[in-house]
Design an enzyme around this catalytic site. Sequence first.
Site, PDB file in Angstrom:
ATOM      1  N   LYS A 129     -14.180  -3.166   2.818  1.00  0.00           N
ATOM      2  CA  LYS A 129     -14.975  -1.963   2.504  1.00  0.00           C
ATOM      3  C   LYS A 129     -16.440  -2.105   2.902  1.00  0.00           C
ATOM      4  O   LYS A 129     -17.082  -1.126   3.269  1.00  0.00           O
ATOM      5  CB  LYS A 129     -14.855  -1.620   1.018  1.00  0.00           C
ATOM      6  CG  LYS A 129     -13.474  -1.054   0.675  1.00  0.00           C
ATOM      7  CD  LYS A 129     -13.437  -0.465  -0.709  1.00  0.00           C
ATOM      8  CE  LYS A 129     -12.084   0.211  -0.923  1.00  0.00           C
ATOM      9  NZ  LYS A 129     -11.964   0.910  -2.176  1.00  0.00           N
TER      10      LYS A 129
ATOM     11  N   TYR B 160      -2.683   2.261 -10.638  1.00  0.00           N
ATOM     12  CA  TYR B 160      -1.661   3.284 -10.403  1.00  0.00           C
ATOM     13  C   TYR B 160      -0.244   2.714 -10.366  1.00  0.00           C
ATOM     14  O   TYR B 160       0.720   3.451 -10.216  1.00  0.00           O
ATOM     15  CB  TYR B 160      -1.948   4.117  -9.151  1.00  0.00           C
ATOM     16  CG  TYR B 160      -2.074   3.351  -7.861  1.00  0.00           C
ATOM     17  CD1 TYR B 160      -0.970   2.832  -7.217  1.00  0.00           C
ATOM     18  CD2 TYR B 160      -3.316   3.197  -7.270  1.00  0.00           C
ATOM     19  CE1 TYR B 160      -1.099   2.147  -6.034  1.00  0.00           C
ATOM     20  CE2 TYR B 160      -3.456   2.519  -6.072  1.00  0.00           C
ATOM     21  CZ  TYR B 160      -2.340   1.992  -5.455  1.00  0.00           C
ATOM     22  OH  TYR B 160      -2.463   1.310  -4.280  1.00  0.00           O
TER      23      TYR B 160
ATOM     24  N   ASN C 147     -17.185  -6.718 -18.917  1.00  0.00           N
ATOM     25  CA  ASN C 147     -16.226  -7.400 -18.045  1.00  0.00           C
ATOM     26  C   ASN C 147     -15.857  -8.750 -18.648  1.00  0.00           C
ATOM     27  O   ASN C 147     -16.675  -9.383 -19.313  1.00  0.00           O
ATOM     28  CB  ASN C 147     -16.862  -7.601 -16.660  1.00  0.00           C
ATOM     29  CG  ASN C 147     -15.867  -8.159 -15.652  1.00  0.00           C
ATOM     30  OD1 ASN C 147     -14.763  -7.642 -15.528  1.00  0.00           O
ATOM     31  ND2 ASN C 147     -16.250  -9.211 -14.942  1.00  0.00           N
ATOM     32  N   ARG C 148     -14.617  -9.158 -18.385  1.00  0.00           N
ATOM     33  CA  ARG C 148     -14.132 -10.444 -18.873  1.00  0.00           C
ATOM     34  C   ARG C 148     -15.120 -11.568 -18.542  1.00  0.00           C
ATOM     35  O   ARG C 148     -15.423 -12.403 -19.364  1.00  0.00           O
ATOM     36  CB  ARG C 148     -12.762 -10.717 -18.232  1.00  0.00           C
ATOM     37  CG  ARG C 148     -12.057 -11.927 -18.722  1.00  0.00           C
ATOM     38  CD  ARG C 148     -10.724 -12.054 -18.039  1.00  0.00           C
ATOM     39  NE  ARG C 148     -10.861 -12.166 -16.578  1.00  0.00           N
ATOM     40  CZ  ARG C 148      -9.853 -12.385 -15.746  1.00  0.00           C
ATOM     41  NH1 ARG C 148      -8.623 -12.493 -16.223  1.00  0.00           N
ATOM     42  NH2 ARG C 148     -10.053 -12.481 -14.449  1.00  0.00           N
TER      43      ARG C 148
ATOM     44  N   GLY D 219      -4.552   6.441 -12.603  1.00  0.00           N
ATOM     45  CA  GLY D 219      -5.001   5.905 -11.315  1.00  0.00           C
ATOM     46  C   GLY D 219      -4.309   6.606 -10.150  1.00  0.00           C
ATOM     47  O   GLY D 219      -4.862   6.695  -9.055  1.00  0.00           O
TER      48      GLY D 219
ATOM     49  N   SER E 174       0.837  -1.209   0.000  1.00  0.00           N
ATOM     50  CA  SER E 174       0.000   0.000   0.000  1.00  0.00           C
ATOM     51  C   SER E 174       0.871   1.259   0.000  1.00  0.00           C
ATOM     52  O   SER E 174       1.873   1.337   0.720  1.00  0.00           O
ATOM     53  CB  SER E 174      -0.890   0.007   1.248  1.00  0.00           C
ATOM     54  OG  SER E 174      -1.543   1.244   1.354  1.00  0.00           O
ATOM     55  N   LEU E 175       0.468   2.233  -0.819  1.00  0.00           N
ATOM     56  CA  LEU E 175       1.179   3.511  -0.848  1.00  0.00           C
ATOM     57  C   LEU E 175       0.674   4.445   0.243  1.00  0.00           C
ATOM     58  O   LEU E 175       1.253   5.498   0.491  1.00  0.00           O
ATOM     59  CB  LEU E 175       0.938   4.208  -2.190  1.00  0.00           C
ATOM     60  CG  LEU E 175       1.620   3.654  -3.422  1.00  0.00           C
ATOM     61  CD1 LEU E 175       1.203   4.470  -4.637  1.00  0.00           C
ATOM     62  CD2 LEU E 175       3.132   3.706  -3.262  1.00  0.00           C
TER      63      LEU E 175
ATOM     64  N   THR F 174      -9.419  -0.796   2.883  1.00  0.00           N
ATOM     65  CA  THR F 174      -9.298  -1.344   1.541  1.00  0.00           C
ATOM     66  C   THR F 174      -9.712  -2.811   1.554  1.00  0.00           C
ATOM     67  O   THR F 174     -10.197  -3.323   2.562  1.00  0.00           O
ATOM     68  CB  THR F 174      -7.875  -1.072   0.982  1.00  0.00           C
ATOM     69  OG1 THR F 174      -7.828  -1.538  -0.355  1.00  0.00           O
ATOM     70  CG2 THR F 174      -6.781  -1.750   1.780  1.00  0.00           C
TER      71      THR F 174
HETATM   72  P1  NAP Z   1     -11.433  -6.646  -8.170  1.00  0.00           P
HETATM   73  O1  NAP Z   1     -12.672  -6.400  -7.391  1.00  0.00           O
HETATM   74  O2  NAP Z   1     -10.606  -7.837  -7.854  1.00  0.00           O
HETATM   75  O3  NAP Z   1     -11.817  -6.715  -9.725  1.00  0.00           O
HETATM   76  C1  NAP Z   1     -10.849  -7.020 -10.694  1.00  0.00           C
HETATM   77  C2  NAP Z   1     -11.452  -6.795 -12.083  1.00  0.00           C
HETATM   78  O4  NAP Z   1     -10.402  -6.939 -13.035  1.00  0.00           O
HETATM   79  C3  NAP Z   1     -12.529  -7.800 -12.439  1.00  0.00           C
HETATM   80  O5  NAP Z   1     -13.488  -7.144 -13.205  1.00  0.00           O
HETATM   81  C4  NAP Z   1     -11.735  -8.828 -13.258  1.00  0.00           C
HETATM   82  O6  NAP Z   1     -12.513  -9.525 -14.168  1.00  0.00           O
HETATM   83  C5  NAP Z   1     -10.812  -7.902 -14.010  1.00  0.00           C
HETATM   84  N1  NAP Z   1      -9.613  -8.540 -14.536  1.00  0.00           N
HETATM   85  C6  NAP Z   1      -8.585  -9.069 -13.828  1.00  0.00           C
HETATM   86  N2  NAP Z   1      -7.627  -9.514 -14.669  1.00  0.00           N
HETATM   87  C7  NAP Z   1      -8.066  -9.265 -15.925  1.00  0.00           C
HETATM   88  C8  NAP Z   1      -7.539  -9.501 -17.225  1.00  0.00           C
HETATM   89  N3  NAP Z   1      -6.338 -10.078 -17.385  1.00  0.00           N
HETATM   90  N4  NAP Z   1      -8.236  -9.107 -18.299  1.00  0.00           N
HETATM   91  C9  NAP Z   1      -9.431  -8.512 -18.152  1.00  0.00           C
HETATM   92  N5  NAP Z   1     -10.006  -8.269 -16.944  1.00  0.00           N
HETATM   93  C10 NAP Z   1      -9.328  -8.649 -15.863  1.00  0.00           C
HETATM   94  O7  NAP Z   1     -10.434  -5.393  -8.076  1.00  0.00           O
HETATM   95  P2  NAP Z   1     -10.767  -3.852  -7.776  1.00  0.00           P
HETATM   96  O8  NAP Z   1     -10.654  -3.595  -6.346  1.00  0.00           O
HETATM   97  O9  NAP Z   1     -12.013  -3.486  -8.465  1.00  0.00           O
HETATM   98  O10 NAP Z   1      -9.512  -3.147  -8.470  1.00  0.00           O
HETATM   99  C11 NAP Z   1      -9.436  -3.012  -9.873  1.00  0.00           C
HETATM  100  C12 NAP Z   1      -8.251  -2.135 -10.231  1.00  0.00           C
HETATM  101  O11 NAP Z   1      -8.373  -0.857  -9.644  1.00  0.00           O
HETATM  102  C13 NAP Z   1      -6.923  -2.696  -9.742  1.00  0.00           C
HETATM  103  O12 NAP Z   1      -6.025  -2.663 -10.800  1.00  0.00           O
HETATM  104  C14 NAP Z   1      -6.473  -1.747  -8.672  1.00  0.00           C
HETATM  105  O13 NAP Z   1      -5.075  -1.568  -8.694  1.00  0.00           O
HETATM  106  C15 NAP Z   1      -7.142  -0.464  -9.067  1.00  0.00           C
HETATM  107  N6  NAP Z   1      -7.407   0.392  -7.895  1.00  0.00           N
HETATM  108  C16 NAP Z   1      -7.089   1.696  -7.997  1.00  0.00           C
HETATM  109  C17 NAP Z   1      -7.341   2.541  -6.932  1.00  0.00           C
HETATM  110  C18 NAP Z   1      -6.957   3.987  -7.031  1.00  0.00           C
HETATM  111  O14 NAP Z   1      -7.113   4.719  -6.060  1.00  0.00           O
HETATM  112  N7  NAP Z   1      -6.496   4.423  -8.163  1.00  0.00           N
HETATM  113  C19 NAP Z   1      -7.931   2.060  -5.770  1.00  0.00           C
HETATM  114  C20 NAP Z   1      -8.251   0.718  -5.714  1.00  0.00           C
HETATM  115  C21 NAP Z   1      -7.988  -0.106  -6.788  1.00  0.00           C
HETATM  116  P3  NAP Z   1     -13.232 -10.917 -13.771  1.00  0.00           P
HETATM  117  O15 NAP Z   1     -14.503 -10.539 -13.069  1.00  0.00           O
HETATM  118  O16 NAP Z   1     -13.454 -11.593 -15.061  1.00  0.00           O
HETATM  119  O17 NAP Z   1     -12.271 -11.642 -12.880  1.00  0.00           O
END
Ligand code: NAP
Length: 552
Positions: free
Chosen positions: A307, A462, A398-399, A483, A256-257, A303
């Site tokens: 949540k 990010y 979504n995938r 991000g 975590s950052l 996180t």
């Molecule tokens: P999550 O609930 O685990 O969801 C992951 C999503 O990514 C699902 O829709 C999954 O699809 C999809 N996915 C994973 N690998 C994939 C691939 N190779 N090709 C296509 N789709 C793929 O995760 P989350 O918490 O929503 O986080 C999602 C992203 O947001 C992460 O990358 C995280 O780093 C980023 N994030 C950013 C912030 C910020 O402040 N900027 C904060 C939190 C998270 P399936 O349903 O098919 O598995």
Amino acid sequence: MAVDTSNPAQTAGQAGQEGAPRKPDPICAVIARTRHDMIRAEIMEAARRNVLLAEVRIDYLAKAPDFARLLADKPLPLLATVRRRDDKGRFKGTEDERRMLLRQAIVAGFDWVDIEEDLIKSIPRYGKTKRIVSYHNFDEVPSDLHAIFRRMHEADADVIKIACMPKQIEDVARVLDLVRFAKKPTIAFCMGDMGVPSRLAQLALGAPFTYGALNPERLAAPGMLTVGQLQNIYGVRRLNKETKIYGVVGDPIGHSLSPIVHNIGFRKLGINALYLPFKVPEGKLANFLASHTPLKIQGLSVTIPHKESAVHQATEMESLVAQTQSANTLVRTASGFKAMNTDRPAILESLTAGLPANPDGSPGSLKQKMALVLGAGGVARSVVHALTDAGAIVTVTNRTDEKAHKLAADMGCRFLEWNLRTTVLSDIIINCTSCGMYPEVDESPIHPSMFQKGMVVMDTIYNPENTLMIKQARGHGATVVTGLDMFIRQAAAQFRAFTGQEPPVDLMRQVAKNALTPITVRPAAARAGDGPGEPAGEKSDGPADPPAGAPA
Ligand code: NAP
């Protein structure tokens, strides 16, 4: 090769510039090397880092110790430790031999000696050498912890040290409690990822110092932080009983950052506060909060995977939290915690800032904009909610189609099959998948032909900040939002909620960027910030040093 990335403050030009000589930091730098010359080099480095003392792990030496050589012109107090194998040390001899070695170290003039609690009665106090009575348990926090602690209180020692491996989150609180009630200077902390906060929180409860590795490649115990992290991220010299505790709860939490950005904010504004990474397993948030009440935690970032459960721990909540049943922030109130969601405003602010302004100069609006959201996880849910509320026309894909279908149905927006995602026209495309995240940095969830001038393309990933998708979108003339931008905005909103003060956003962004920037590997000898390294090809007087994470 591991590199200490713990120095964002210095690279941002903030820390390490306080000039005048100051009190040593409450850190014992652990030196676990096989060769005398490397121990000497690390002793010098410890002195340069202005730590209170350095622990020389005699049991790591490949040859018989030459105490005169180790102690010659010592620039700071030295602690001698000879850890046996049962306590994950490397000493191979008998207990009689170990006792003899400890006595020799005392006579030779070490300032401190570490003696296990079962051995301390058999080694008499001699000269000015101060004594640490220690207890280590790499399996658990034992049920008779208090009886052990009482025995240690009675031992002829100047400092008590207890280090245990927690099995559950409540164990960490039990160990920290020892520091609160100790009548003698006491260092008590837990090891492993779950124990990391206790290594710091004990200082705010009155422990005289904490242990840290000089070199990130040589962490002598699980969960040990580096001296650089202790000084530059956590600012340990500022910690005292008035320090207010904040943190992030999640699992995993190691990368975590948030600790980096919040702690630099506290330091920049001169706020006496400490922000810690609490690894709390799924379903254990309530146990964590109940057991850690003595820390009087003032605020938490929340996180994955807490949540939703955070909402149930709150005694009050924003209307947005009530609607979404998801919170990323808990702020202490008179009656408990208030649950908030800073993700959503951060998403909207980031996107709005990326939109072209209206002809009259007013900020662009999301109303009636066609938005394509890739992904259907936690972040996608927040993004879709924010966009639909702001009047955008949202399509989710979504995938795994079923998940997007469900999200679209829940939020009243459109669903699109994943393999048709390049067939829609959009003003805005937002990646909420983890496709393209480190280490898969050469992947993108969508074909670059989708990008064009006038569009806004946002990636919620990010790490890295500039994903392949961001680079391609920029290359096609789209306005991009990263991000990191979203992350910093939600952290800044949390900081305001925690402190009531305006955070130093640019500095927070800079330290986060520095922490994410791929580090070029420097020659070992030049890694001043990580402790002295071994130049390649140098003749060794013993077997190789242990790898990072080797138990000690
Ligand atoms: P999550 O609930 O685990 O969801 C992951 C999503 O990514 C699902 O829709 C999954 O699809 C999809 N996915 C994973 N690998 C994939 C691939 N190779 N090709 C296509 N789709 C793929 O995760 P989350 O918490 O929503 O986080 C999602 C992203 O947001 C992460 O990358 C995280 O780093 C980023 N994030 C950013 C912030 C910020 O402040 N900027 C904060 C939190 C998270 P399936 O349903 O098919 O598995």
